[in-house]
Design a protein around this motif. Structure first.
Motif, PDB file in Angstrom:
ATOM      1  N   ARG A  44      57.275  49.099  91.128  1.00 56.99           N
ATOM      2  CA  ARG A  44      56.572  50.176  91.814  1.00 56.99           C
ATOM      3  C   ARG A  44      55.421  50.635  90.927  1.00 56.99           C
ATOM      4  N   ARG A  45      54.407  51.146  91.575  1.00 55.87           N
ATOM      5  CA  ARG A  45      53.273  51.622  90.800  1.00 55.87           C
ATOM      6  C   ARG A  45      53.709  52.821  89.963  1.00 55.87           C
ATOM      7  N   PRO A  46      53.617  52.714  88.615  1.00 59.47           N
ATOM      8  CA  PRO A  46      54.103  53.810  87.772  1.00 59.47           C
ATOM      9  C   PRO A  46      53.136  54.990  87.764  1.00 59.47           C
ATOM     10  N   SER A  47      53.676  56.159  87.476  1.00 62.17           N
ATOM     11  CA  SER A  47      52.833  57.338  87.297  1.00 62.17           C
ATOM     12  C   SER A  47      52.068  57.186  85.983  1.00 62.17           C
ATOM     13  N   ASN A  48      51.133  58.098  85.741  1.00 62.67           N
ATOM     14  CA  ASN A  48      50.398  58.057  84.479  1.00 62.67           C
ATOM     15  C   ASN A  48      51.354  58.178  83.293  1.00 62.67           C
ATOM     16  N   TYR A  49      52.350  59.046  83.443  1.00 58.64           N
ATOM     17  CA  TYR A  49      53.348  59.213  82.393  1.00 58.64           C
ATOM     18  C   TYR A  49      54.147  57.927  82.210  1.00 58.64           C
ATOM     19  N   GLY A  50      54.559  57.327  83.321  1.00 52.57           N
ATOM     20  CA  GLY A  50      55.337  56.097  83.251  1.00 52.57           C
ATOM     21  C   GLY A  50      54.553  54.953  82.628  1.00 52.57           C
ATOM     22  N   GLN A  51      53.260  54.865  82.946  1.00 50.30           N
ATOM     23  CA  GLN A  51      52.420  53.818  82.375  1.00 50.30           C
ATOM     24  C   GLN A  51      52.258  54.011  80.871  1.00 50.30           C
ATOM     25  N   ALA A  52      52.054  55.253  80.451  1.00 46.95           N
ATOM     26  CA  ALA A  52      51.914  55.539  79.025  1.00 46.95           C
ATOM     27  C   ALA A  52      53.211  55.227  78.273  1.00 46.95           C
ATOM     28  N   ARG A  71      56.043  57.477  65.093  1.00 47.78           N
ATOM     29  CA  ARG A  71      55.410  58.784  64.921  1.00 47.78           C
ATOM     30  C   ARG A  71      54.750  58.890  63.550  1.00 47.78           C
ATOM     31  N   ARG A  72      55.392  58.333  62.523  1.00 46.24           N
ATOM     32  CA  ARG A  72      54.788  58.360  61.181  1.00 46.24           C
ATOM     33  C   ARG A  72      53.498  57.553  61.160  1.00 46.24           C
ATOM     34  N   TYR A  73      53.518  56.395  61.793  1.00 42.33           N
ATOM     35  CA  TYR A  73      52.296  55.594  61.865  1.00 42.33           C
ATOM     36  C   TYR A  73      51.204  56.340  62.620  1.00 42.33           C
ATOM     37  N   PHE A  74      51.601  57.015  63.698  1.00 45.86           N
ATOM     38  CA  PHE A  74      50.623  57.770  64.488  1.00 45.86           C
ATOM     39  C   PHE A  74      50.009  58.891  63.649  1.00 45.86           C
ATOM     40  N   SER A 203      50.186  62.491  71.539  1.00 42.13           N
ATOM     41  CA  SER A 203      49.496  63.738  71.175  1.00 42.13           C
ATOM     42  C   SER A 203      50.024  64.938  71.949  1.00 42.13           C
ATOM     43  N   ARG A 204      50.896  64.714  72.925  1.00 41.37           N
ATOM     44  CA  ARG A 204      51.394  65.827  73.754  1.00 41.37           C
ATOM     45  C   ARG A 204      52.302  66.734  72.950  1.00 41.37           C
TER      46      ARG A 204
END
Length: 204
Positions: A44-52, A71-74, A203-204
């Motif tokens: 199914r076409r994923p939402s923006n959240y699902g795609q991320a 997260r440390r790498y980020f 980043s959220r």
């Protein structure tokens, strides 16, 4: 995540990418890559959240990272100059287990990770057992001078395993040593992924 031991073919099918390179996982993607895992399911076409989230999962599975490690790498990538997404992937590319796979000393990244963790490799003559070690220009990666290890990795090479070729690392096929000559660039990233989407997600 760093120690995922489940069915790798399911991950390849779910993410629609050759994340895991074992024969079974690649076969599953080739035969049923247009279907997600499970019975009577379809994409199914994923939402923006699902795609991320899917893009983030690609990075975690491909490089064998846990959530905290990613997260440390980020956090490190955000402190560097340039594009954060590219910086994040370049940090992953410089992991020693990734380099060992890329030059063709192992068939898969999990295999390379296990070899490093078991102390099969040396960096500048000293034993290295941290798969997350970030290689630097001038580093020389070699196999511990033990007959059984040398024979094993020579057999891996002779079995037809080929490196994917990276310009910033040279490989001596006779001595089975890899010499880091520089650092990866954005063009050297081996994983097809939308890193900027992952950056927005983290980043959220």
């Amino acid at each position: 995540m760093a120690r995922y031991t489940g069915p790798k073919g399911r991950i390849n099918r779910r993410l629609q990418t050759a994340i895991y390179e074992s024969a079974g996982a690649l076969k599953a993607l080739d035969k049923r890559g247009n279907q997600p895992p499970g019975m009577h399911t379809r994409f199914r076409r994923p939402s923006n959240y699902g795609q991320a989230l899917m893009e983030k999962q690609k990075i975690k599975h491909y490089y064998g990272l846990g959530e905290r490690q990613l997260r440390r790498y980020f956090d490190k990538a955000t402190r560097q100059k340039g594009n954060t997404g590219a910086n994040l992937l370049m940090l992953c590319e410089k992991r020693i287990d990734n380099v060992i796979r890329m030059v063709g000393l192992c068939k898969t990244r999990p295999q390379a990770r296990q070899g490093v963790a078991h102390g099969h490799f040396l960096v500048n003559g000293a034993k290295m057992d941290r798969p997350s070690y970030q290689v630097r220009p001038g580093d020389v990666i070699s196999i511990r001078p033990k007959g059984n290890l040398l024979r094993y990795y020579q057999t891996v090479r002779e079995s037809g395993v080929e490196g994917e070729g990276i310009d910033w690392v040279s490989f001596d096929t006779e001595k089975l040593t890899a010499t880091v000559q520089g650092a990866p660039s954005a063009e050297d990233i081996s994983l097809p992924v939308d890193a900027n989407t992952v950056v927005e997600f983290l980043s959220r």
